[in-house]
Scaffold this active site. Structure first.
Site, PDB file in Angstrom:
ATOM      1  N   HIS A 178      -3.065   6.400   4.358  1.00  0.00           N
ATOM      2  CA  HIS A 178      -1.646   6.537   4.669  1.00  0.00           C
ATOM      3  C   HIS A 178      -1.169   7.903   4.181  1.00  0.00           C
ATOM      4  O   HIS A 178      -1.504   8.313   3.060  1.00  0.00           O
ATOM      5  CB  HIS A 178      -0.823   5.470   3.941  1.00  0.00           C
ATOM      6  CG  HIS A 178      -0.979   4.084   4.472  1.00  0.00           C
ATOM      7  ND1 HIS A 178      -1.658   3.774   5.629  1.00  0.00           N
ATOM      8  CD2 HIS A 178      -0.491   2.899   4.004  1.00  0.00           C
ATOM      9  CE1 HIS A 178      -1.602   2.465   5.833  1.00  0.00           C
ATOM     10  NE2 HIS A 178      -0.906   1.910   4.867  1.00  0.00           N
TER      11      HIS A 178
ATOM     12  N   CYS B  96       0.808  -1.222   0.000  1.00  0.00           N
ATOM     13  CA  CYS B  96       0.000   0.000   0.000  1.00  0.00           C
ATOM     14  C   CYS B  96       0.841   1.272   0.000  1.00  0.00           C
ATOM     15  O   CYS B  96       0.586   2.199  -0.778  1.00  0.00           O
ATOM     16  CB  CYS B  96      -0.937   0.010   1.211  1.00  0.00           C
ATOM     17  SG  CYS B  96      -0.146  -0.486   2.758  1.00  0.00           S
TER      18      CYS B  96
END
Lengths: 347, 347
Positions: B252, B132
């Site tokens: 994130h 990710c």
């Protein structure tokens, strides 16, 4: 120590987050105080605070308040320092200023005692306490700077909301409850209380601390860059910073990439950090030991871990630096400076 | 599109955090599905899930499950992928694997469609979906790589707990309540559920994601370093990473320092980012506009802001990159790859 010299001390901003910690530390460290004067804005004047078991009434800070004061510790915002520190100096006080007002003034030493205590004596009445995120970084990097030299620093910060004052702590806790209860989140204070746009800090990461400069950096980032160069006394030191607020109450964390000027042994680096004054090495990957904000909160030291050699640059390493932003990042560094001043006058 | 080809699709790990998002996206994107097979461990088999208004029963994933399957999307952990993906390939399926099992396998293309869709066709049955934190970084850096070349990347991450699964989200929310109510905080899952030591994530920043390697880097950091080099197809690219978990649920964030190979104009950089597929520029310091995890959550794009020229290195710049780690960081990137495969077979 019964015949040690005692001093008249003023604390300006006594009811603020940093002021409270300064008082706690002066008490814990048994600072040699003859008379303690607690000063604040008119708004907080009249409140009382206990110190060494005695009730002290807070007075409004005025120019005359500093008559007879030996050491004045300021943490009531830059405007108050600019307005009152010169008057305190005129009256013979040495000012330790925790705001950014005088930090980059060429006549004002900017002090982290573990790094440059030797220049305290160059003061002309005012000694500046650096920005919280700068203090912990330079304290940890100093032993490496002395041994190898440092050419570049690239730092990304993970800063606690307490750096923006008690109201920011309250805002984060209130927003956290709003999220948990599925209510609408209100933002009134962060990232910068005086700017129009507010952002949620609960369960978020906000890449703005202080206002923006035209070059795209925030003042917090510029402080880290300029102050680091001034404290290290090195105009060739290249520093880059990205300062980010995260939902932590106490304790700033920093991801720091450093390029040294000479080759190094990573175990020697760990040993140097371990031996450095004011630094605690917490670095054992086998036991998942590294500094954490929740562990550093309430402690005086700077904690360092995740020390590792860069995989590509032969002179670079990475580390993780954590410290309590209200203590070593503010109150404790200021009290350390006061202790240096007091011990000089004992001689 | 009524006469478009339709495909038999299997989703392995259909009840996990990423599996759920994959199903939602296949539905939203109207992926041309003839038959959908939902697979999982024996533990979740028998559960039902709605898809396009029809109830689907989850079956236990076995080698035979992949008979007749065209595309299989795996997100049930590396062990499941290693055990079943080869069997699925033998049966004629193309596997899109969201785990780290095959990412660094030289025979497996590692794909971020905006960056290297051209190598999808080199697959031998398995296509790997990157980590990710890697995906969002390379998607944002690709336009700069193509225009100027990139020599170095230094990244510090601010990663959401959803990257560690639903149980990590629950742990963080439970710990948050424990802190707010002044109760003792229990840590059972983070930073790494299979390791003995646990650390509080609520109101903290934990500089460990995944296990440690002997060189002091975590596997998450090594993934970012190695996968970035593989996706960019550049063995000279120097990457350093520090990966940190923070108390954010979705999204994130990354503080990224980049050294280019040529001089650049910062406004051209912004224009390139603005024009890049899958990238949204959110960069206006005048209105305090920059990407935030809370804004990116639930969206497909990679958001970029805080773009600024380094003050000292003439070829360097800094930026802030945010994306939903379960969407572009996992499910959406996988579905994008599936869409590429499907559209190739339409021709």
């Amino acid at each position: 120590m019964s015949n040690q010299k005692q001093f008249n001390v003023a604390v300006v901003g006594a009811t603020g987050a940093v002021g409270e910690q300064i008082l706690k530390l002066l008490e814990q460290r048994k600072f040699p105080i003859r008379n303690l004067k607690l000063l604040s804005s008119a708004r907080s004047a009249g409140k009382t605070v206990m110190f060494n078991g005695v009730e002290h009434t807070i007075e409004e800070a005025k120019q005359e308040s500093f008559e007879g004061v030996d050491f004045a510790l300021f943490s009531a915002g830059g405007d108050v320092s600019r307005a009152l520190a010169p008057a305190a100096v005129e009256r013979g006080a040495v000012c330790i200023d925790n705001t950014s007002a005088y930090r980059m003034d060429p006549n004002t030493p900017l002090i982290v005692p573990e790094v440059n205590a030797d220049v305290i004596k160059e003061h002309k009445g005012i000694i500046a306490n650096p920005n919280c995120s700068t203090i912990q970084m330079v304290a940890a990097l100093k032993p490496l700077y002395d041994r190898y030299g440092i050419s570049r620093i690239i730092v990304s910060t993970y800063q606690a909301v307490s750096g923006a004052g008690s109201s920011a702590i309250n805002e984060m806790l209130r927003q956290t409850k709003e999220v948990l209860e599925g209510r609408e989140v209100e933002a009134d204070i962060l990232p910068v209380s005086s700017l129009p746009v507010k952002h949620q800090i609960a369960f978020n990461a906000v890449p703005q601390i202080d206002k923006f400069q035209d070059n795209g950096f925030t003042y917090e980032e510029i402080k880290m860059i300029q102050e680091t160069r001034k404290i290290m006394g090195d105009d060739d030191l290249q520093v880059t910073a990205t300062c980010v607020r995260i939902p932590v109450v106490y304790g700033h964390s920093e991801s720091v990439y450093v390029e040294l000027k000479q080759d190094f042994d990573i175990n020697e680096v760990r040993q140097l950090l371990n031996d450095a004054p004011g630094v605690t090495l917490q670095d054992d990957i086998g036991t998942q030991t590294y500094p954490l904000a929740t562990d550093a909160a309430g402690k005086l030291d700077v904690f360092v871990g995740r020390v590792r050699r860069d995989l590509y640059h032969p002179l670079a390493l990475n580390m993780w630096i954590v410290s309590d932003n209200l203590l070593k990042g503010a109150a404790w560094n200021a009290v350390q400076i006061a202790e240096h001043l007091a011990s000089e006058r004992q001689e």
